[in-house]
Every structure is written in structure tokens, then in C-alpha cells.
Design a protein around this motif. Structure first.
Motif, mmCIF file in Angstrom:
data_model
loop_
_atom_site.group_PDB
_atom_site.id
_atom_site.type_symbol
_atom_site.label_atom_id
_atom_site.label_comp_id
_atom_site.label_asym_id
_atom_site.label_seq_id
_atom_site.Cartn_x
_atom_site.Cartn_y
_atom_site.Cartn_z
ATOM 1 N N THR A 151 0.831 -1.198 0.000
ATOM 2 C CA THR A 151 0.000 0.000 0.000
ATOM 3 C C THR A 151 0.867 1.251 0.000
ATOM 4 O O THR A 151 0.641 2.196 -0.768
ATOM 5 C CB THR A 151 -0.921 -0.006 1.236
ATOM 6 O OG1 THR A 151 -1.874 -1.058 1.095
ATOM 7 C CG2 THR A 151 -1.657 1.311 1.389
ATOM 8 N N ILE A 152 1.879 1.273 0.861
ATOM 9 C CA ILE A 152 2.776 2.419 0.962
ATOM 10 C C ILE A 152 3.541 2.633 -0.340
ATOM 11 O O ILE A 152 3.749 3.773 -0.786
ATOM 12 C CB ILE A 152 3.740 2.222 2.147
ATOM 13 C CG1 ILE A 152 2.969 2.323 3.471
ATOM 14 C CG2 ILE A 152 4.889 3.225 2.101
ATOM 15 C CD1 ILE A 152 3.778 1.908 4.683
ATOM 16 N N GLN A 153 3.942 1.555 -0.973
ATOM 17 C CA GLN A 153 4.730 1.645 -2.195
ATOM 18 C C GLN A 153 3.915 2.101 -3.397
ATOM 19 O O GLN A 153 4.442 2.777 -4.295
ATOM 20 C CB GLN A 153 5.365 0.289 -2.505
ATOM 21 C CG GLN A 153 6.445 -0.129 -1.519
ATOM 22 C CD GLN A 153 6.893 -1.565 -1.733
ATOM 23 O OE1 GLN A 153 6.074 -2.457 -1.997
ATOM 24 N NE2 GLN A 153 8.186 -1.814 -1.624
ATOM 25 N N GLU A 154 2.631 1.759 -3.441
ATOM 26 C CA GLU A 154 1.866 1.906 -4.679
ATOM 27 C C GLU A 154 0.840 3.036 -4.689
ATOM 28 O O GLU A 154 0.412 3.458 -5.766
ATOM 29 C CB GLU A 154 1.144 0.584 -5.000
ATOM 30 C CG GLU A 154 2.101 -0.568 -5.276
ATOM 31 C CD GLU A 154 1.377 -1.839 -5.673
ATOM 32 O OE1 GLU A 154 0.121 -1.871 -5.612
ATOM 33 O OE2 GLU A 154 2.077 -2.816 -6.039
ATOM 34 N N ARG A 155 0.418 3.525 -3.505
ATOM 35 C CA ARG A 155 -0.692 4.476 -3.490
ATOM 36 C C ARG A 155 -0.422 5.637 -2.541
ATOM 37 O O ARG A 155 0.493 5.571 -1.718
ATOM 38 C CB ARG A 155 -1.979 3.738 -3.108
ATOM 39 C CG ARG A 155 -2.394 2.720 -4.158
ATOM 40 C CD ARG A 155 -3.665 2.001 -3.762
ATOM 41 N NE ARG A 155 -3.488 1.115 -2.629
ATOM 42 C CZ ARG A 155 -2.982 -0.123 -2.711
ATOM 43 N NH1 ARG A 155 -2.584 -0.606 -3.876
ATOM 44 N NH2 ARG A 155 -2.859 -0.874 -1.628
ATOM 45 N N PRO A 156 -1.228 6.699 -2.631
ATOM 46 C CA PRO A 156 -0.987 7.866 -1.770
ATOM 47 C C PRO A 156 -1.123 7.528 -0.291
ATOM 48 O O PRO A 156 -1.964 6.725 0.122
ATOM 49 C CB PRO A 156 -2.080 8.849 -2.208
ATOM 50 C CG PRO A 156 -2.463 8.439 -3.593
ATOM 51 C CD PRO A 156 -2.325 6.941 -3.598
ATOM 52 N N THR A 157 -0.275 8.164 0.495
ATOM 53 C CA THR A 157 -0.339 8.083 1.949
ATOM 54 C C THR A 157 -0.063 9.468 2.516
ATOM 55 O O THR A 157 0.400 10.365 1.805
ATOM 56 C CB THR A 157 0.701 7.095 2.522
ATOM 57 O OG1 THR A 157 2.020 7.605 2.276
ATOM 58 C CG2 THR A 157 0.570 5.715 1.902
ATOM 59 N N ALA A 158 -0.331 9.636 3.801
ATOM 60 C CA ALA A 158 -0.005 10.889 4.478
ATOM 61 C C ALA A 158 0.338 10.580 5.919
ATOM 62 O O ALA A 158 -0.288 9.724 6.547
ATOM 63 C CB ALA A 158 -1.178 11.868 4.409
ATOM 64 N N VAL A 159 1.331 11.280 6.463
ATOM 65 C CA VAL A 159 1.769 11.019 7.832
ATOM 66 C C VAL A 159 2.331 12.284 8.465
ATOM 67 O O VAL A 159 2.961 13.107 7.790
ATOM 68 C CB VAL A 159 2.833 9.891 7.867
ATOM 69 C CG1 VAL A 159 4.076 10.266 7.076
ATOM 70 C CG2 VAL A 159 3.198 9.528 9.294
ATOM 71 N N ILE A 160 2.089 12.439 9.746
ATOM 72 C CA ILE A 160 2.757 13.443 10.572
ATOM 73 C C ILE A 160 3.733 12.709 11.467
ATOM 74 O O ILE A 160 3.411 11.651 12.026
ATOM 75 C CB ILE A 160 1.752 14.246 11.412
ATOM 76 C CG1 ILE A 160 0.826 15.062 10.499
ATOM 77 C CG2 ILE A 160 2.479 15.184 12.385
ATOM 78 C CD1 ILE A 160 -0.282 15.788 11.242
ATOM 79 N N ARG A 161 4.937 13.271 11.615
ATOM 80 C CA ARG A 161 5.976 12.642 12.419
ATOM 81 C C ARG A 161 6.324 13.502 13.634
ATOM 82 O O ARG A 161 6.107 14.719 13.627
ATOM 83 C CB ARG A 161 7.232 12.410 11.575
ATOM 84 C CG ARG A 161 6.978 11.566 10.321
ATOM 85 C CD ARG A 161 8.263 11.351 9.521
ATOM 86 N NE ARG A 161 7.999 10.633 8.279
ATOM 87 C CZ ARG A 161 7.895 9.318 8.189
ATOM 88 N NH1 ARG A 161 8.059 8.580 9.276
ATOM 89 N NH2 ARG A 161 7.632 8.728 7.030
ATOM 90 N N ASP A 162 6.878 12.841 14.655
ATOM 91 C CA ASP A 162 7.366 13.599 15.806
ATOM 92 C C ASP A 162 8.746 14.174 15.486
ATOM 93 O O ASP A 162 9.251 14.023 14.362
ATOM 94 C CB ASP A 162 7.387 12.731 17.070
ATOM 95 C CG ASP A 162 8.356 11.546 16.979
ATOM 96 O OD1 ASP A 162 9.237 11.533 16.094
ATOM 97 O OD2 ASP A 162 8.223 10.620 17.797
ATOM 98 N N ASP A 163 9.362 14.824 16.438
ATOM 99 C CA ASP A 163 10.647 15.491 16.200
ATOM 100 C C ASP A 163 11.765 14.515 15.855
ATOM 101 O O ASP A 163 12.790 14.918 15.282
ATOM 102 C CB ASP A 163 11.044 16.310 17.432
ATOM 103 C CG ASP A 163 10.118 17.495 17.669
ATOM 104 O OD1 ASP A 163 9.446 17.907 16.701
ATOM 105 O OD2 ASP A 163 10.070 18.001 18.811
#
Length: 244
Positions: A151-163
Motif C-alpha cells: 500500500t505504501i509503495q503503490e498508493r498515496p499516503t499521508a503522515v505526521i511525524r514527531d521530532d
């Protein structure tokens, strides 16, 4: 039912009600390994589409008996089937499990994009382990982990990361075109992260050429509220279920 290799045979049927066929359209667009069966080779009024071991059914009254005959011939698992078809199937076979969801969708012309106040990145394959750990349907073997990696390799994703660069809130586009597997770590909730991540994923989904949609369990008030704040419209109920 006739097995066919040309998905364009469904073009007219899908055009009559694009919302009703969002998961089917997503599978046709995003997956190669699916099977398609129709009731008529010239002008189908119903179909069954399969991916992995999940089935989706749709039919007008003219194709009802043909589609149902195949759908109920043995135990099967069904994904995102409109409730009226679920009701027909459960009259003919006992139900093993079921989960009723609302179908929410958002047309591109109705999307009101707002710049997120947080930096939004994309998930990487290295993030798949933590996403899988918090996945509601995590498998005991590596099946769900491999699915999330793909899924991560083939389609859009979105993420917020910590510091430190660790994922704290994320959402993805699944292999049927739906947005899902969304999660925010408990200690980071009620800070607007989920709204920001999904706002950005909406934009990326539309840019990817898909109509955003989600299946939300009917008693999940938090997700329903978020979807409606983002502009999604409700379009009836769908059911994930299995027959005995």
C-alpha cells in the motif's frame, strides 16, 4: 455468470451510479489480480468482482437471480456490499460475521482544501511495521504487514511525524481506492493531527485520479464527525461480512 477479462463491459452500468461502484472502480483501476463475472456478455445488469478471497456483488433486478446463485453457492467473504444485497444474501445463507458501515464520498468539485498547519509527509516502507502494529485487522502472520508495505509503495499516503521522525498520525489509500487504516497514537490525539493528515490525503487521492471515499462503522462517532467536517457526504450503508 460469465467470466470476462474486459472491465470496460461495466462502463455503462457504472456510469449510471458512480458512487454505488466506487470500490469496484477502485479495484479495476488499482489491482491486476482480480476476477470479474457478469450476467450478460453484451449488456450486463449485474456482476461479481473478486480480489484475493473477498467478493463484491451488484445487480439490478433483471440480474438478481443470476448473481445471487453464484454469491450463495458456498461460504464466501464480502467487502463493502450495499446493504440491500447483504439483506438478499442473508435470506439464503447464514451469516458468520458482519460489520455495517456508512459509505461516505467526496467529489473533487466539492473539496475545500485547507493548508495543513502541520508538516505532512508520505509513509515509507520503514514505517510499515508501526502501521501494522496499530492496524485493527493485523494478522498473526505477515499478511497484513506485506499488504501495508505494498500500500505504501503503490498508493498515496499521508503522515505526521514527531521530532525524531517517528510516525504519530497517518492514513492511506487501500487497494479498492478507499481511504483507511487511519490512526493517531493515543498521546497525540485531540490536537488536530487526524484532520490534517486526512485533509492532505484527500488532496493526494484526488490528484491520483480517484474519488475519495471511506467506509465507517456506524457506531464510530469520532470518524463520522471527522469525515463530515472534511466535507464527505453520506450515501447509505455497506456491509463487510462472511457467510457460513
Amino acid at each position: 455468470m460469465h467470466k470476462v477479462k474486459q472491465p470496460e463491459i461495466l462502463d455503462s452500468l457504472i456510469a449510471d451510479d458512480k458512487i454505488a461502484h466506487l470500490n469496484t472502480s477502485g479495484i479495476i483501476r488499482l489491482k491486476d489480480d482480480y476476477d470479474l463475472f457478469v450476467d450478460d456478455l453484451k449488456d450486463p445488469d449485474g456482476y461479481i468482482i473478486t480480489k484475493d478471497d473477498w467478493y463484491i456483488v451488484y445487480y439490478k433486478e433483471e440480474a438478481r437471480e443470476d448473481v445471487l446463485e453464484m454469491a450463495v453457492e458456498k461460504p464466501r467473504k464480502f467487502s463493502g456490499v450495499h446493504k440491500r444485497f447483504f439483506d438478499d444474501i442473508r435470506e439464503k445463507r447464514k451469516i458468520d460475521f458482519h460489520e455495517i458501515c456508512y459509505l461516505y464520498y467526496l467529489e473533487a468539485d466539492d473539496f475545500n482544501y485547507k493548508e495543513p498547519e502541520y508538516e505532512i509527509e508520505s509513509l515509507t516502507v520503514e514505517d510499515a511495521k508501526v502501521v501494522d502494529e496499530h492496524y485493527t485487522y493485523q494478522s498473526e502472520d505477515d499478511t497484513s504487514f506485506e499488504y501495508i508495505k505494498k500500500t505504501i509503495q503503490e498508493r498515496p499516503t499521508a503522515v505526521i511525524r514527531d521530532d525524531e521522525g517517528n510516525p504519530i498520525s497517518w492514513s492511506v489509500v487501500r487497494d479498492d481506492g478507499s481511504m483507511g487504516i487511519a490512526y493517531t497514537l493515543e498521546e497525540y490525539r485531540r490536537q488536530g493531527y487526524a484532520a490534517a493528515v486526512n485533509m492532505e490525503l484527500l488532496k493526494r487521492t484526488i490528484d491520483f485520479g480517484l474519488m475519495p471515499y471511506v467506509h465507517i462503522v456506524t457506531d464510530n462517532r469520532a470518524s463520522i464527525s471527522l469525515a463530515e467536517r472534511l466535507g464527505f457526504k453520506r450515501n447509505g450503508k455497506v456491509v463487510w461480512f462472511a457467510t457460513k
